[in-house]
Write an enzyme that holds these catalytic residues in place. Structure first.
Site, PDB file in Angstrom:
ATOM      1  N   ASN A  72       0.848  -1.201   0.000  1.00  0.00           N
ATOM      2  CA  ASN A  72       0.000   0.000   0.000  1.00  0.00           C
ATOM      3  C   ASN A  72       0.883   1.251   0.000  1.00  0.00           C
ATOM      4  O   ASN A  72       1.305   1.732   1.033  1.00  0.00           O
ATOM      5  CB  ASN A  72      -0.934  -0.040   1.221  1.00  0.00           C
ATOM      6  CG  ASN A  72      -1.890   1.152   1.251  1.00  0.00           C
ATOM      7  OD1 ASN A  72      -1.752   2.083   0.455  1.00  0.00           O
ATOM      8  ND2 ASN A  72      -2.839   1.127   2.168  1.00  0.00           N
ATOM      9  N   THR A  83      -7.229   5.890  -3.258  1.00  0.00           N
ATOM     10  CA  THR A  83      -8.137   7.046  -3.228  1.00  0.00           C
ATOM     11  C   THR A  83      -7.410   8.350  -3.583  1.00  0.00           C
ATOM     12  O   THR A  83      -6.193   8.436  -3.536  1.00  0.00           O
ATOM     13  CB  THR A  83      -8.771   7.183  -1.834  1.00  0.00           C
ATOM     14  OG1 THR A  83      -7.715   7.208  -0.873  1.00  0.00           O
ATOM     15  CG2 THR A  83      -9.724   6.052  -1.544  1.00  0.00           C
ATOM     16  N   CYS A 128      -2.128   5.377   0.399  1.00  0.00           N
ATOM     17  CA  CYS A 128      -3.109   5.966   1.303  1.00  0.00           C
ATOM     18  C   CYS A 128      -2.784   7.461   1.497  1.00  0.00           C
ATOM     19  O   CYS A 128      -1.679   7.803   1.922  1.00  0.00           O
ATOM     20  CB  CYS A 128      -3.087   5.227   2.635  1.00  0.00           C
ATOM     21  SG  CYS A 128      -4.348   5.865   3.731  1.00  0.00           S
TER      22      CYS A 128
HETATM   23  C1  LIG Z   1     -13.327   3.251   3.868  1.00  0.00           C
HETATM   24  C2  LIG Z   1     -12.161   2.898   3.001  1.00  0.00           C
HETATM   25  C3  LIG Z   1     -11.024   2.334   3.577  1.00  0.00           C
HETATM   26  C4  LIG Z   1      -9.924   1.999   2.763  1.00  0.00           C
HETATM   27  N1  LIG Z   1      -8.830   1.401   3.320  1.00  0.00           N
HETATM   28  C5  LIG Z   1      -7.796   1.015   2.522  1.00  0.00           C
HETATM   29  C6  LIG Z   1      -6.692   0.294   3.052  1.00  0.00           C
HETATM   30  O1  LIG Z   1      -6.633  -0.018   4.250  1.00  0.00           O
HETATM   31  N2  LIG Z   1      -5.702  -0.051   2.204  1.00  0.00           N
HETATM   32  C7  LIG Z   1      -5.713   0.252   0.851  1.00  0.00           C
HETATM   33  O2  LIG Z   1      -4.792  -0.106   0.119  1.00  0.00           O
HETATM   34  N3  LIG Z   1      -6.773   0.919   0.337  1.00  0.00           N
HETATM   35  C8  LIG Z   1      -7.799   1.295   1.131  1.00  0.00           C
HETATM   36  N4  LIG Z   1      -8.866   1.944   0.572  1.00  0.00           N
HETATM   37  C9  LIG Z   1      -8.846   2.272  -0.870  1.00  0.00           C
HETATM   38  C10 LIG Z   1      -9.567   1.209  -1.696  1.00  0.00           C
HETATM   39  O3  LIG Z   1      -8.926  -0.047  -1.590  1.00  0.00           O
HETATM   40  C11 LIG Z   1      -9.696   1.625  -3.182  1.00  0.00           C
HETATM   41  O4  LIG Z   1      -8.397   1.770  -3.720  1.00  0.00           O
HETATM   42  C12 LIG Z   1     -10.460   2.925  -3.378  1.00  0.00           C
HETATM   43  O5  LIG Z   1     -11.489   3.056  -2.428  1.00  0.00           O
HETATM   44  C13 LIG Z   1     -11.094   3.035  -4.762  1.00  0.00           C
HETATM   45  O6  LIG Z   1     -12.017   1.995  -5.001  1.00  0.00           O
HETATM   46  P1  LIG Z   1     -13.626   2.152  -4.839  1.00  0.00           P
HETATM   47  O7  LIG Z   1     -14.046   3.361  -5.644  1.00  0.00           O
HETATM   48  O8  LIG Z   1     -14.191   0.858  -5.316  1.00  0.00           O
HETATM   49  O9  LIG Z   1     -13.872   2.358  -3.378  1.00  0.00           O
HETATM   50  C14 LIG Z   1      -9.976   2.268   1.370  1.00  0.00           C
HETATM   51  C15 LIG Z   1     -11.131   2.816   0.813  1.00  0.00           C
HETATM   52  C16 LIG Z   1     -12.218   3.128   1.605  1.00  0.00           C
HETATM   53  C17 LIG Z   1     -13.452   3.710   0.971  1.00  0.00           C
END
Ligand SMILES: Cc1cc2nc3c(=O)[nH]c(=O)nc-3n(C[C@H](O)[C@H](O)[C@H](O)COP(=O)(O)O)c2cc1C
Length: 346
Positions: free
Chosen positions: A133, A202, A136
């Site tokens: 990761n 994100t 973040c």
């Molecule tokens: C509430 C939340 C927590 C997340 N926690 C992590 C995390 O711990 N590690 C990580 O690599 N990405 C994390 N992400 C990012 C997601 O894995 C993903 O890359 C991002 O949300 C885009 O995908 P989506 O539009 O389907 O949510 C998180 C996303 C959300 C919404």
């Protein structure tokens, strides 16, 4: 018709993975997702010295006037559970859903040796693939980890190489879209020996302000911090990232960002993704959509006489050109007003 994919030697029944986030944050959730029919699960990012309690509230949503979700913000950290708890989670998952492909997501501090230790831990716990990761955008960048790494190409190279040299499991570097050119960053991961990248994590954001209460969203005792944006409206940014990585590298790609139906997944695959990851949609709608998504995807492949997802992988990328190429194709132009009228009429 099979939706099976091969991701760096690991077989998945279908390309849909629950991505790293709250819906992959406990053994029960991982088991529920796998039993519902998801092809794989990327576990919530685990860490060691950086694990701490997150703040509350940590979510905020922006909806259209018809109440549909446009985007979602989170300021959630990596898992709040320590490695001993994850040890129990992994044992439980393996006991209930043996042989299910699990992708371990890890994040260390800025101390590079921590990443290698976590990768060993993951390998010892039977990880099929390890996702780093590097994306973040909150909490860790101010401590020189998370998206800070994606934003420094040399660090992507160094951290990836450290892990690649430490374990035998194929490595996926997960990248932030908050960079000038994500393909350049992906090239660094490739040079360091990563077999794959995931994109996108994100997007750094600030959701908004409740102007009556003069309150930032999400409000933590009147304060906030820049968070991470996900959900339907980030898909165009994800498609741009995935297609440019596909064009410029030989990496296997896991496409992420704004997937809310099977058609969005096809879009990512046509842009070069082998698997896709879904988080926000699972946070808001649970896991059961997967049955409809896989059967509709199978129907699509049949209707179009494709024998597997490989037939459509990267199919549209050759048609992404520089502007000057498009200019030469045009002989007749709408006026700007005519074009805007068509957009308004939809
Ligand atoms: C509430 C939340 C927590 C997340 N926690 C992590 C995390 O711990 N590690 C990580 O690599 N990405 C994390 N992400 C990012 C997601 O894995 C993903 O890359 C991002 O949300 C885009 O995908 P989506 O539009 O389907 O949510 C998180 C996303 C959300 C919404």
């Amino acid at each position: 018709m099979s939706l099976e994919i091969d991701f760096e030697g690991v077989k998945f029944e279908n390309p849909f993975w629950v991505g790293s986030g709250p819906t992959s944050g406990t053994a029960d959730k991982i088991i529920q997702a796998l039993k519902a029919g998801w092809g794989g699960v990327v576990i919530k990012t685990v860490g060691d010295t950086i694990v701490r309690k997150g703040v509350r509230p940590m979510y905020s949503a922006m909806r259209s006037q018809s109440k549909e979700l446009m985007v979602f913000e989170n300021i959630e950290l990596i898992t709040e559970d320590n490695l001993d708890t994850w040890d129990k989670y992994i044992k439980k998952v393996n006991a209930e859903v043996p042989h299910a492909p699990i992708i371990f997501s890890i994040m260390g501090s800025s101390d590079i040796s921590e990443w290698a230790k976590l990768a060993h831990w993951a390998e010892d716990h039977g990880a099929d693939l390890i996702e780093l990761n590097f994306g973040c955008p909150h909490g860790e960048p101010e401590k020189r980890s998370g998206a800070y790494i994606s934003q420094h190409p040399d660090l992507v190279y160094e951290y990836t190489k450290e892990v690649v040299n430490s374990v035998g499991v194929p490595i996926i570097s997960k990248l932030s879209p908050n960079v000038t050119d994500i393909a350049d960053i992906a090239k660094k991961a490739e040079k360091a020996g990563a077999k794959a990248v995931s994109a996108i994590n994100t997007i750094s954001c600030m959701m908004g302000i409740d102007i009556e209460r003069e309150m930032l969203l999400p409000p933590v005792h009147g304060f906030t911090t820049y968070g991470g944006l996900s959900g339907p409206a980030v898909k165009p940014i994800g498609l741009r990232a995935v297609s440019s990585i596909y064009k410029n590298t030989d990496l296997t790609i896991s496409g992420i960002g704004g997937i809310e139906n099977w058609k969005n997944a096809i879009e990512y695959i046509m842009c070069g993704a082998t698997s896709v990851q879904v988080v926000t949609d699972t946070v808001l709608n649970g896991f059961n959509q997967i049955k409809e998504w896989t059967s509709s995807m199978e129907d699509y492949l049949k209707r179009h006489n494709y024998s597997s997802l490989e037939d459509i992988k990267g199919k549209v990328v050759q048609n992404i050109k520089e502007y000057s190429y498009l200019e030469n194709l045009i002989s007749q132009r709408d006026t700007i007003d005519e074009e805007i009228k068509k957009i308004r009429e939809v």
